[in-house]
Design a protein around this motif. Structure first.
Motif, PDB file in Angstrom:
ATOM      1  N   PHE A  13     124.491  29.054 103.176  1.00 19.52           N
ATOM      2  CA  PHE A  13     123.773  29.111 101.902  1.00 19.52           C
ATOM      3  C   PHE A  13     125.033  29.994 100.992  1.00 19.52           C
ATOM      4  O   PHE A  13     125.276  29.538  99.892  1.00 19.52           O
ATOM      5  N   MET A  14     125.401  30.805 101.319  1.00 14.75           N
ATOM      6  CA  MET A  14     126.529  31.873 100.769  1.00 14.75           C
ATOM      7  C   MET A  14     127.666  31.127 100.125  1.00 14.75           C
ATOM      8  O   MET A  14     128.299  31.309  99.461  1.00 14.75           O
ATOM      9  N   ARG A  15     127.992  30.178 101.123  1.00 12.00           N
ATOM     10  CA  ARG A  15     129.230  29.236 100.684  1.00 12.00           C
ATOM     11  C   ARG A  15     129.177  28.584  99.541  1.00 12.00           C
ATOM     12  O   ARG A  15     130.179  28.472  98.789  1.00 12.00           O
ATOM     13  N   GLU A  16     127.885  28.347  99.112  1.00 13.17           N
ATOM     14  CA  GLU A  16     128.003  27.785  97.619  1.00 13.17           C
ATOM     15  C   GLU A  16     127.486  28.765  96.797  1.00 13.17           C
ATOM     16  O   GLU A  16     127.855  28.757  95.611  1.00 13.17           O
ATOM     17  N   ALA A  17     126.442  29.795  97.055  1.00 18.28           N
ATOM     18  CA  ALA A  17     125.850  30.535  96.169  1.00 18.28           C
ATOM     19  C   ALA A  17     126.962  31.473  95.665  1.00 18.28           C
ATOM     20  O   ALA A  17     126.830  31.970  94.507  1.00 18.28           O
ATOM     21  N   GLU A  18     127.852  31.895  96.529  1.00 18.08           N
ATOM     22  CA  GLU A  18     128.917  33.047  95.941  1.00 18.08           C
ATOM     23  C   GLU A  18     129.540  32.411  94.833  1.00 18.08           C
ATOM     24  O   GLU A  18     130.124  33.265  93.872  1.00 18.08           O
ATOM     25  N   LYS A  19     129.756  31.115  94.590  1.00 15.59           N
ATOM     26  CA  LYS A  19     130.434  30.524  93.410  1.00 15.59           C
ATOM     27  C   LYS A  19     129.914  30.862  92.194  1.00 15.59           C
ATOM     28  O   LYS A  19     130.610  31.072  91.071  1.00 15.59           O
ATOM     29  N   VAL A  20     128.347  31.303  92.056  1.00  8.73           N
ATOM     30  CA  VAL A  20     127.816  31.598  91.021  1.00  8.73           C
ATOM     31  C   VAL A  20     127.143  33.011  90.895  1.00  8.73           C
ATOM     32  O   VAL A  20     126.881  33.676  89.659  1.00  8.73           O
ATOM     33  N   TRP A  21     127.185  33.770  92.236  1.00  5.62           N
ATOM     34  CA  TRP A  21     126.623  34.962  92.203  1.00  5.62           C
ATOM     35  C   TRP A  21     127.751  36.037  92.173  1.00  5.62           C
ATOM     36  O   TRP A  21     127.623  37.125  92.028  1.00  5.62           O
ATOM     37  N   TYR A  22     128.986  35.446  92.785  1.00  5.00           N
ATOM     38  CA  TYR A  22     130.312  36.514  92.799  1.00  5.00           C
ATOM     39  C   TYR A  22     131.417  35.978  92.222  1.00  5.00           C
ATOM     40  O   TYR A  22     131.812  35.020  92.181  1.00  5.00           O
TER      41      TYR A  22
END
Length: 142
Positions: free
Chosen positions: A133-142
Motif C-alpha cells: 500500500f505505501m509503495r503507492e500512497a507515499e507518492k501522495v502522502w509524503y
C-alpha cells in the motif's frame, strides 16, 4: 521473483484522492496474501469493476456470502472465506474509526511509523500489505 502489479495497471490513480486510495488499499490487501498476483488482481477487478464495491460503505453493504462469491468469481478461492470476513472487518473499522477515509487515518498519524502501525491494526493487514500500500500512497502522502 514475482512481478509487482502497480496501481496504474489496475486503473488506479492514487493522486486523484480518497476513492482511489481506498481502491489501492483493497488491492494491496488482496496482494498481501500468499496468492498469485494475477489472481489477486482479477479478484480486485471483480469486486471493484464488475460489482462496483469501490468504497468502504459499498463494501460493507455486501453480505459475507456475496463477498465469498465475488472472490470465487475472481478465482481467489484458497482464502475466500477468511478474506471475506477480514474485508468486512476492515471496512467496518475504516467506517467507524476514520469516517470511511484513509486520509483521516493519515491526518491522525503523527508520522509515517504511526501511520503504518495504524494500517497494521486492521484485521488481516500485515507488514506485506502495508508495504504494498505505501509503495503507492507515499507518492501522495509524503
Amino acid at each position: 521473483m514475482t512481478r509487482e502489479i502497480s496501481a496504474n495497471e489496475l486503473g488506479i490513480d492514487v493522486s486523484r484522492g480518497e476513492g482511489e486510495l481506498f481502491k489501492w488499499f483493497l488491492a494491496s490487501f488482496l496482494f498481501g496474501k500468499r496468492i498469485q498476483q494475477d489472481i489477486a488482481a482479477e479478484a480486485y477487478r471483480v469486486i471493484v469493476d464488475k460489482h462496483k464495491r469501490d468504497t468502504p460503505r459499498k463494501l460493507c453493504n455486501c453480505s459475507w456470502q456475496e463477498l465469498v462469491d465475488m472472490l470465487g468469481e475472481g478465482h481467489y478461492v484458497r482464502y475466500d472465506e477468511s478474506t471475506a470476513d477480514r474485508l468486512l472487518k476492515l471496512c467496518a473499522k475504516l467506517n467507524e474509526e476514520y469516517g470511511g477515509k484513509l486520509g483521516t487515518l493519515r491526518e491522525q498519524s503523527q508520522d509515517r511509523k504511526e501511520l503504518e502501525r495504524r494500517l497494521g491494526e486492521f484485521d488481516g493487514v500485515g507488514p506485506k500489505t502495508v508495504e504494498i500500500f505505501m509503495r503507492e500512497a507515499e507518492k501522495v502522502w509524503y
